[in-house]
Design an enzyme around this catalytic site. Structure first.
Site, PDB file in Angstrom:
ATOM      1  N   TYR A   1       0.863  -1.180   0.000  1.00 22.41           N
ATOM      2  CA  TYR A   1       0.000   0.000   0.000  1.00 22.41           C
ATOM      3  C   TYR A   1       0.901   1.232   0.000  1.00 22.41           C
ATOM      4  O   TYR A   1       1.744   1.385   0.888  1.00 22.41           O
ATOM      5  CB  TYR A   1      -0.895   0.026   1.238  1.00 22.41           C
ATOM      6  CG  TYR A   1      -2.106  -0.876   1.144  1.00 22.41           C
ATOM      7  CD1 TYR A   1      -3.356  -0.359   0.799  1.00 22.41           C
ATOM      8  CD2 TYR A   1      -1.999  -2.233   1.412  1.00 22.41           C
ATOM      9  CE1 TYR A   1      -4.466  -1.184   0.726  1.00 22.41           C
ATOM     10  CE2 TYR A   1      -3.106  -3.062   1.333  1.00 22.41           C
ATOM     11  CZ  TYR A   1      -4.336  -2.534   0.994  1.00 22.41           C
ATOM     12  OH  TYR A   1      -5.424  -3.350   0.920  1.00 22.41           O
TER      13      TYR A   1
ATOM     14  N   HIS B   1     -17.024  -5.639  -1.771  1.00 22.31           N
ATOM     15  CA  HIS B   1     -15.588  -5.876  -1.777  1.00 22.31           C
ATOM     16  C   HIS B   1     -15.206  -6.976  -0.793  1.00 22.31           C
ATOM     17  O   HIS B   1     -15.592  -6.951   0.377  1.00 22.31           O
ATOM     18  CB  HIS B   1     -14.841  -4.593  -1.409  1.00 22.31           C
ATOM     19  CG  HIS B   1     -13.354  -4.750  -1.391  1.00 22.31           C
ATOM     20  ND1 HIS B   1     -12.596  -4.811  -2.538  1.00 22.31           N
ATOM     21  CD2 HIS B   1     -12.476  -4.879  -0.359  1.00 22.31           C
ATOM     22  CE1 HIS B   1     -11.329  -4.952  -2.228  1.00 22.31           C
ATOM     23  NE2 HIS B   1     -11.220  -5.008  -0.907  1.00 22.31           N
TER      24      HIS B   1
END
Length: 388
Positions: A45, A225
């Site tokens: 990330y 998701h």
């Protein structure tokens, strides 16, 4: 967010510049990375914070179209790109691991996103746009890129990001993003190995939707998701104690497919409605326990709702109370524990599933910056069981 790599592996310069003006007076802005050296680890990330162009700061704009800018040599490598507004006046430009940002400068206001499987441009309804820019805001935005380098390829250099089409001709409504389901890093999500249809749910209760306007909100999009072991996802609506149907459903759920569902006309969610998101997982090919988290082998259960008019609520989550899991696994045996000494049995997995179905749960109703509106309170079950 989780970062599993040394800082020196990266060279990353954000790029946030106006590119072109369209005939209707709107123009687009590219917000991309530049020469990011993607590490050879499964999950990365990375966040970049950059000041908006001066043109966008003179007056409020609406974001009306979103397009991914993806390099042809990274197919499937990027799991998602998210755009966040910044709230702190102490915000400064940044590029680096998301979990290394000063918490006081972290940008948390979810503004827009692109996810794997989505193709082409996402165009908002003609009556709404995401608020962006203007003289009275913190002039910084942040993009978060999730690199999903499952094959751990080395030597990949990336310059991906988002193209934002904006206009100063404001539309009737400000659009918003509302996250429902379970927290992305829920300490209570524990999925045993060897299960074919293990279910986990999160609820947005009436105590939180009671903050919606009297005429409700109009949901024009849903993006359910989860990660690799998920097989079915869905969100249902309950009004005044009665089920009124699905808000969204993906059955089957295929992680690499397009997950954004658009509704025309929009679906109305009224104050007091209950939104329940249920995710089912298949862990028959796994020998270890699966936990909530950002990695491909971790799991999530979230629905990103796109709606208007915008409201104060940004996050509406629930999760089993840790005390209930303590009673099942023993003290402190929830998701922060590696379960190195826990032996699963079929009976134990069924017992945990029953615990998830009946509660007790606690919910959190949070604003767009992640601050409490109602705080964390116990969610009293109403006799509903996990939908199969």
């Amino acid at each position: 967010m989780v970062c599993l790599f040394p800082l020196l592996l990266f060279y990353f310069v954000p790029n946030f510049t106006p590119v072109s003006t369209n005939v209707d007076g709107s123009y687009f802005v590219n917000f991309t990375t530049r020469d990011t050296r993607v590490p050879a680890v499964p999950t990365t990330y990375w966040c970049a914070v950059e000041k908006m162009p001066e043109r966008m700061l003179r007056r409020k704009h609406h974001l009306i179209k979103l397009e991914p800018i993806l390099q042809p040599y990274v197919p499937g490598l990027i799991h998602h790109v998210r755009l966040f507004g910044c709230e702190s006046t102490a915000t400064t430009p940044y590029n680096g691991p998301c979990d290394k940002i000063d918490p006081l400068k972290r940008c948390k206001k979810e503004s827009a996103a692109w996810g794997i499987g989505s193709a082409g441009a996402f165009i908002l309804p003609e009556e709404a746009g995401y608020s962006i820019g203007g003289p009275d805001i913190v002039p910084y935005y942040m993009i978060e890129i999730h690199y999903n380098n499952i094959e751990q390829k080395s030597g990949v250099v990336d310059s991906s990001g988002l193209r934002l089409s904006v206009t100063s001709k404001l539309r009737p409504y400000d659009a918003g993003v509302l996250l429902i389901g379970t927290p992305a890093m829920s300490k209570s999500m524990v999925i045993p190995p060897g299960q074919r249809d293990f279910a986990f749910k999160g609820q947005c209760p009436q105590e939180c939707t009671g903050n919606f306007p009297a005429t409700g909100i109009k949901v024009f999009g849903s993006e359910l998701h989860a990660h690799a072991s998920a097989t079915k996802l869905g969100t249902t609506i309950e009004r005044e104690g009665k089920a009124i149907g699905d808000l969204a459903r993906l059955d089957p759920f295929v992680p690499a497919d397009r997950h954004l569902q658009l509704f025309d006309p929009p679906i109305t969610i009224m104050p007091g409605d209950v939104l329940t998101t249920v995710c089912q997982y298949d862990t028959t090919n796994r020998t270890e326990t699966t936990f909530s988290g950002p990695g491909h082998s971790n799991e999530m259960c979230i629905n990103f709702l796109l709606y208007y008019p915008t409201v104060e609520v940004g996050y509406c989550f629930s999760q089993p109370k840790n005390e209930a899991l303590d009673g099942f696994f023993g003290k402190s045996k929830h998701a922060t524990d590696p379960f190195s000494n826990f032996t699963w049995t079929d009976g134990g997995a069924r017992h945990l599933q029953d615990l998830y179905e009946t509660g007790p749960y606690q919910f959190s109703c949070l604003n767009k910056e992640g601050g409490p509106i109602l705080g964390s309170q116990e969610l009293h079950q109403q006799g509903n069981r996990v939908e199969k």
